[in-house]
Every structure is written in C-alpha cells, then in structure tokens.
Design a protein around this motif. Structure first.
Motif, PDB file in Angstrom:
ATOM      1  N   GLU A  11       0.857  -1.113   0.033  1.00 55.10           N
ATOM      2  CA  GLU A  11       0.111   0.004   0.109  1.00 55.10           C
ATOM      3  C   GLU A  11       0.844   1.279  -0.038  1.00 55.10           C
ATOM      4  O   GLU A  11       0.539   2.162  -0.692  1.00 55.10           O
ATOM      5  CB  GLU A  11      -0.984   0.005   1.136  1.00 55.10           C
ATOM      6  N   LEU A  14       2.176   1.531  -3.606  1.00 55.96           N
ATOM      7  CA  LEU A  14       1.142   2.008  -4.598  1.00 55.96           C
ATOM      8  C   LEU A  14       0.680   3.456  -4.278  1.00 55.96           C
ATOM      9  O   LEU A  14       0.577   4.102  -5.293  1.00 55.96           O
ATOM     10  CB  LEU A  14      -0.167   1.240  -4.297  1.00 55.96           C
ATOM     11  N   LYS A  22       1.979   2.816 -12.680  1.00 54.43           N
ATOM     12  CA  LYS A  22       1.284   1.560 -12.460  1.00 54.43           C
ATOM     13  C   LYS A  22       0.891   0.621 -13.880  1.00 54.43           C
ATOM     14  O   LYS A  22       0.906  -0.596 -13.874  1.00 54.43           O
ATOM     15  CB  LYS A  22      -0.355   1.957 -11.911  1.00 54.43           C
ATOM     16  N   GLU A 314      -9.032   3.800 -12.033  1.00 55.62           N
ATOM     17  CA  GLU A 314      -7.684   3.667 -11.507  1.00 55.62           C
ATOM     18  C   GLU A 314      -7.505   2.388 -10.373  1.00 55.62           C
ATOM     19  O   GLU A 314      -6.437   1.910 -10.634  1.00 55.62           O
ATOM     20  CB  GLU A 314      -7.330   5.005 -11.132  1.00 55.62           C
ATOM     21  N   GLU A 315      -8.640   2.301  -9.705  1.00 50.39           N
ATOM     22  CA  GLU A 315      -8.622   1.156  -8.915  1.00 50.39           C
ATOM     23  C   GLU A 315      -8.304  -0.089  -9.540  1.00 50.39           C
ATOM     24  O   GLU A 315      -7.804  -1.073  -8.945  1.00 50.39           O
ATOM     25  CB  GLU A 315     -10.064   1.184  -8.130  1.00 50.39           C
ATOM     26  N   ASP A 318      -4.764  -0.381  -9.665  1.00 52.86           N
ATOM     27  CA  ASP A 318      -4.456  -0.640  -8.297  1.00 52.86           C
ATOM     28  C   ASP A 318      -4.374  -2.188  -7.888  1.00 52.86           C
ATOM     29  O   ASP A 318      -3.343  -2.755  -7.232  1.00 52.86           O
ATOM     30  CB  ASP A 318      -5.217   0.307  -7.178  1.00 52.86           C
ATOM     31  N   ASP A 319      -5.365  -2.545  -8.390  1.00 56.15           N
ATOM     32  CA  ASP A 319      -5.590  -4.074  -7.880  1.00 56.15           C
ATOM     33  C   ASP A 319      -4.629  -4.918  -8.442  1.00 56.15           C
ATOM     34  O   ASP A 319      -4.234  -5.801  -7.985  1.00 56.15           O
ATOM     35  CB  ASP A 319      -7.161  -4.563  -8.050  1.00 56.15           C
ATOM     36  N   ARG A 322      -1.080  -4.288  -7.198  1.00 56.01           N
ATOM     37  CA  ARG A 322      -1.042  -4.955  -5.761  1.00 56.01           C
ATOM     38  C   ARG A 322      -0.936  -6.282  -5.748  1.00 56.01           C
ATOM     39  O   ARG A 322      -0.150  -6.735  -5.116  1.00 56.01           O
ATOM     40  CB  ARG A 322      -2.422  -4.796  -5.092  1.00 56.01           C
TER      41      ARG A 322
END
Ligand code: BGC
Length: 710
Positions: A11, A14, A22, A314-315, A318-319, A322
């Motif tokens: 996190e 990120l 990313k 954007e998530e 992120d996933d 991650r």
C-alpha cells in the motif's frame, strides 16, 4: 516479512506510484523481440516484468530498473522452463510433462520442479511459465506433450506437485521460483485441435473437467496463472470476468497474479476480431482481471488513455499492481533482486540422477509376447529414425528445439539416445550391436530401408524406434494425420518380414496412431520424450535392468479419425459403447492407465465402507521380479441429473511389491469424490447408486467393482 507487513509495504508503494508507473508495472516485455535498447527504456519506465532474457542481459535490465527507474521496483524475469530449464544450454532436461505423467508419481513431478527451479534461479531468474494444466484430450493438438495427459485428477496431482517443487515453502527461497499454472482455461479443447482461438466450452463443462487441476494448483499456492488463447461461448478467455474474477479469485481464492498469454490483448483485435482497437482490447482485458499483459506493449498507452477517459477505473490498475507487488515482496525481491540459486548445480550429479529416475519411471510397456526382457541374444539391431535423434527425444521447449527460440544450438552432453543406451548395455554384456537409421520421420529426407533390413537380417532382436520430430510438435503444429509419417510403417513391415523379433519403441510427443507397428510387433514400448536419459531408460527396460512401471496418462487411438478417444467420455459415445465406428474396432488401442511390467499383479478383496468412505483392495505380485503397481480407483454415478462420464479417476496409489508379496491398498475417499457439476453449475453429490471400480487400468476388464447407494 509476514503477510501484514507485505500488505502494508504494498500500500505504501502503491500510494507513491503515478498512473504511468502503475500501467508500466502491468506490462511484460519480450526482450528478444524489442531488443536491448527498447528493453532498457521500458526498465527505466518501471515495466513490471521481462521474458526470455538470461544472464548478463537480464542483469543489465534489472540494474536499470533498480537504479534508473523512479521507484526502483525490481522486475521479475519469466522463462519457459517447461521440462527443465531447457532454454539454457547446460540445463538438466527432464521428460516432457506427458512423459513424466506416465510415472503416475507426484514425487517425480516434485523433483522436476525442484531441480528446474534451482537451475532457473541459478541463472538469476524468478519465474517459469509452467505447469501446463490443460488436458490432452484431442491428441491432434500440437501441445499435447506439454500436458500431464487427458485426465483432470492425474493432471491436478502432478500439477500440484510440480508447483510445490518450483515454489517450495517460501517464495523468497534462493533456490525456488514462481510457478505459473496455464493456460486458464480449456485451451486444449480448441475445436478440431486447431490451435488456438475457438474452444468448445460451457461453464458447466469448464467446472467439471477443466477447473479441478487449477483448483489444486491454487490450493498448492501457485503464484501466477496464465490465461488461455481460447474462448467460451464466443468470448475470449482473456476478457472473461466470470472465469477470471468470479471463479478464479472468488471461488478458488487465488491470491497471486494473472498474466495473459503471448500478445493476447492484440489478438483480441487481430485474430479474434472482438475489438477494433488496442485501446478497446486493453479496457476489456484490464476490467476482466488481467494483472500483467504479456508482450502487447500497446496496452501501456491504451490503458492510460482509458483511465483518463473513464473507461477503466484507476482502482482496477491498483488491484492489478497490488497482486504483482505482493508477489514481488513475498519473493523478497526488493532486498534480493537476483536469485542466487546454487552455483555449479547445472547438470550436477543430483540433478542428473533425478532426470534419470524420471525417465526410468516414465517408460510404459504396452505389449510383450515374452520377447522382453531380452535374454540370450548375441546381436541386437537398433533401427529407425528416432533411435539416435536427440532433438526428437527432447521434444519441445529446449534451447535447440523450440522454433521461436535458438534452433542453432548443438545439443550438449550428457544425454543418451536409444541407440547409445542399447549400445552401452550390449557392450556390458558382450552382445554385438548394430545400427541403421532406415528412413526419416518426414517424407523425402532420408531413406534406406533396404540398408536397414540388411543390417538387421542376422540379428537376434530388433529395437525399432519410430515417432515424430520437432517440425510436427508444439504450438501451431497440430496434426490432422496421426499415423506414422514418412516411410516408418514400410520400415516396420520390411523388418517384420525378416522373422527376427521386433520391439517397437515410440519416441514421440504424443500417442500416435501406431497401428500394426505396435500390434504386430513382439513388444511395444512407449517412451514419449524422455529427456536426457530417455534413451538409456528404454535400453534398461529392454534388457530388464528396470522393471517398467509407467502407465498411460492418455489413450492411444486406433486411427486419426477416432480422436478424441479419452477414457472418461460420456455414455452413449458409440465408439466406446462396444460398437465403435462402422469401419474401426471400438475403444482405444491402448487405454488410459494401461501399462505392464515383467511381473503381473493380481487384484482381490475389494471393500468399500459407505459410512467412512474407506476403500481397500488386495494386490499381489504374481511374478518373479519385484515391481511397482499403480492401483487406480474410478467411480461412476449410475443415474445422474446430467450425463456423467462412464468412469472417472478419483484416486491412485503405488505399491512396490516383492515376488509373491501382497499388500492391502487403502483409499480414504470422501462424499465429494463422487460429485458432479449440476445444471446450476454447483458441485453436488446426488443421491442414488454408484459404482466404485479399483484395478490395474481404466479398462473394464481390469477393474474390480462394487455398487452402493448414497
Ligand atoms: C505460449 C505460452 C508461453 C508463452 C511465452 C505462448 O505462445 O502459449 O505457453 O508461456 O508463449 O513463451
């Protein structure tokens, strides 16, 4: 670092990453295709991974990623180390997955994984695109050699074991690497075995037949999964959120990262024609749950545009990031970007011994009129195109056999072809050994059948080695004709006519329609691609230095037109319901699970307790030599709400018994072992009658049976 620390570190990273970083983290760069300069530019931009780069070139990429990218996130290097770290000249080459599956021995798969991981890690690399958990049901498919055969249970057991061998207990271990279960999912089910985009699949079938090995892979902790080229009901798997998100992450609980297969994103545009632009394809691929995009570098800019344009949140990035960073941290890559491996381990004694053991255990003796093991012979003739062809023996995915890679290389010792193996054992016994190639596998390359006949004329036994060669094997090498190619059958006939006993050996990537070259031979040995010591293993089996214990993980067709011919077919499949095609005998030539040694085994006393689900059977070695039997347990759900297979493997165990010795082999089964996938796609065990079958092979006559009701 424990899981909480890893998550916190992810996190934190990120939060510091720009959108560009990313997107770059999600891209995997094909070094040999884009070249050094372009690769270094990507490394500076923060690309997440590279493939097919070794040694100093890889080190340079890593140095640039760490020292010259803004955040210094190390890259992971992936390679196709499929049956050994085969793209390195000095690696230990194992039997292919298909050959190794003949061992029906997960310890063999574990050893392959462990040795391969150590050698890959010694090259500083982190990740192999292995194992293949597709099933080899339509054997015209060019990639059957990469599978563990036709059965989901066996493939799952072997797959889980090789994954544990690759990854060990701890991803940060210097001698272990990431595994990648592929191709998710149903790739081998390409229509007509025509690689690769159109697949006959439903979600029910997917869950029943193709998902179980992937479930075992996830349970074994596999760190990555590669998507397939195929499609489901018109939707390419690469953009199918049901299989990638709901099933893989939701139901199976997969917590690693998903990588696409080669250029899958561009294929959506160029081959499958479901998207007009790379941008559209990238949106669908990202939203479906792909974390890393292999080779389609267009994805980078396309996904940036899509996030800015609002088609991808954007998530979503992120996933994906991650998932990738979590694995990188679990590998401790930030502290130790380069795996150390074990210097000096390439082809070391321990590794070679494991390759030998795997080769020995993968020999399947399919018929023998008593000629084997050879006794009292004064002269042996080794004949045939694959007797002394190390390329054919190695099969696909090694440094000198994979067409996309470096075909120029010469094979490096040690390795032993069948010819050399038989010569060595003959020399040790003062038996004369002669050799003649006879003909080539492909038409028109070489032919001297008369010469071969002359060579073999006064021999006491002929070892004839037939099969396929690299141009007939691998991606985009699907075959319509599985009969022996070139003049191999003529060669057999000519030798047969001599009246000298003929032992036919198959060195091939898959079950070919060998026909009378097997049935009219005095013995038939299946060796598939045995790797470095495949030839030696054949020789040892022929002379009885080992008692062959391999069993087929895949069925042999009687003719090309009979394919697919797998054992766990649905009832009513005429060709196995006793009738067969009107112009061909019914059933496979050699069945799943089949294989003999020099000691017969006798089964008795099958027992099953319906309360505890414990089954047992007595097995006796009725021969004169110690031997290993693979006890196989199958079941059939007699009446079910959907059509279920005539039988399905649910367990197997090996027993090594001395002559005359008996053992009671026990299986701890469960209610779920007798389950099916119903029309609502749920796995359930329906009440009613079941048959449990335990015995020597999937053949009806080899099985003891007991019925019970649940
Ligand atoms: C194959 C994969 C392989 C990848 C990278 C693809 O064409 O389908 O199995 O891992 O290339 O070489």
């Amino acid at each position: 670092m424990d899981n909480r620390q890893v998550a916190a570190r992810v996190e934190e990273l990120l939060a510091r990453m720009t959108l560009e970083e990313k997107a770059a983290q999600m891209v995997q760069i094909p070094y040999p295709f884009v070249g050094r300069e372009e690769s270094l530019r990507w490394a500076k931009m923060g690309a997440g991974s590279f493939l097919h780069v070794l040694g100093d070139e890889a080190r340079e990429v890593q140095r640039v990623a760490i020292e010259e990218s803004r955040l210094g996130i190390p890259v992971i290097f992936g390679i196709d180390a499929i049956h050994g770290h085969g793209l390195n000249d000095h690696a230990t080459i194992f039997p292919t997955q298909l050959a190794a599956a003949c061992s029906w021995n997960p310890d063999v798969a574990y050893a392959m994984g462990e040795v391969t991981a150590r050698e890959v890690a010694t090259d500083g690399l982190h990740w192999t695109f292995s194992p293949v958990l597709c099933l080899g049901r339509d054997t015209r498919w060019g990639r059957v050699n990469e599978t563990f055969g036709e059965d989901p249970y066996l493939a799952g057991e072997m797959g889980a074991a090789i994954i544990k061998g690759y990854q060990g207990e701890d991803l940060s271990d210097d001698e272990r690497i990431l595994a990648c279960a592929k191709h998710y999912i149903g790739y081998g089910e390409a229509v007509g075995a025509r690689d690769s985009c159109d697949t006959e699949m439903t979600y029910r079938k997917l869950r029943e037949v193709f998902l179980p090995p992937f479930k075992k892979a996830v349970d074994a902790g596999v760190a990555s999964i590669m998507t397939a080229y195929g499609s489901i009901d018109g939707l390419p798997f690469t953009i199918d959120p049901i299989s990638l998100k709901d099933i893989l992450r939701g139901e199976l609980g997969f917590d690693g990262f998903v990588v696409t297969d080669w250029d899958n994103v561009n294929s959506l545009v160029r081959r499958q024609h479901v998207c007009e632009t790379a941008e559209e394809a990238s949106v669908l691929a990202a939203n479906a749950g792909n974390d890393m995009i292999m080779t389609s570098t267009e994805f980078y800019q396309a996904v940036l545009n899509a996030v800015r344009g609002g088609q991808v949140k954007e998530e979503v990035l992120d996933d994906a990031v991650r998932h990738i960073l979590t694995i990188k941290l679990r590998m401790n890559l930030f502290e130790k970007p380069e795996k150390k491996g074990r210097p000096g381990c390439f082809g070391c004694e321990e590794h070679l011994e494991k390759a030998k053991d795997a080769a020995d255990r993968s020999i399947v003796l399919l018929s023998n009129n008593g000629v084997l093991p050879l006794r009292g012979v004064k002269k042996v003739a080794v004949i045939g195109p694959n007797a002394d062809d190390i390329r054919a023996q190695y099969g696909d995915w090694t440094y000198f056999t994979h067409p996309r890679l470096n075909m120029e290389h010469e094979p490096i010792r040690p390795y032993v072809t069948v010819k050399e193996g038989v010569e060595n054992l003959c020399a040790a016994r003062s038996v004369e050994c002669v050799y003649h190639r006879g003909c080539s596998v492909l038409d028109g390359e070489y032919e001297d059948i008369a010469g071969a006949v002359e060579t073999a004329r006064d021999a006491d036994a002929i070892v004839l080695v037939v099969g396929d060669v690299i141009p007939q094997v691998g991606e985009e090498k699907d075959r319509a004709v599985l009969e022996l190619s070139g003049r191999q059958m003529e060669l057999f006939d000519a030798l047969r006519a001599l009246g000298v006993p003929v032992v036919t050996v198959l060195v091939a990537s898959k079950p070919l329609a060998v026909g009378r070259a097997a049935t009219q031979a005095d013995a038939f040995v299946c060796a598939f691609n045995g790797g470095m010591f495949g030839g030696e293993a054949v020789a040892k089996a022929v002379f009885g230095e080992i008692n062959p214990s391999g069993r087929l993980p895949i069925s042999f067709p009687r003719a090309s037109g009979q394919v697919p011919v797998y054992y766990n077919h649905l009832p009513g499949w005429h060709c196995q319901a006793g009738k067969g095609y009107c112009d061909l005998a019914a059933g496979p030539l050699y069945a799943f699970g089949e294989g003999m040694g020099y000691s017969p085994f006798v089964y008795s006393d099958l027992a099953f307790d319906r309360e505890t689900f414990k089954a047992s059977v007595k097995v006796t070695n009725a021969g004169e030599r110690p031997g290993t039997e693979t006890v196989q347990a199958y079941f059939n759900d007699v009446v079910s709400s959907v059509i279920t297979p005539v039988r399905q493997l649910i367990a197997f165990k090996q027993a090594t018994l001395a002559p005359g010795e008996s053992a009671v082999v026990e299986f701890a089964l469960s209610r779920e072992d007798f389950s099916l996938i119903n029309r609502k796609e749920q796995r359930v065990t329906e009440p009613g009658e079941f048959v449990l079958m335990i015995g020597h092979s999937s053949r009806d006559e080899d099985l003891l049976k007991t019925s019970f009701r649940l």
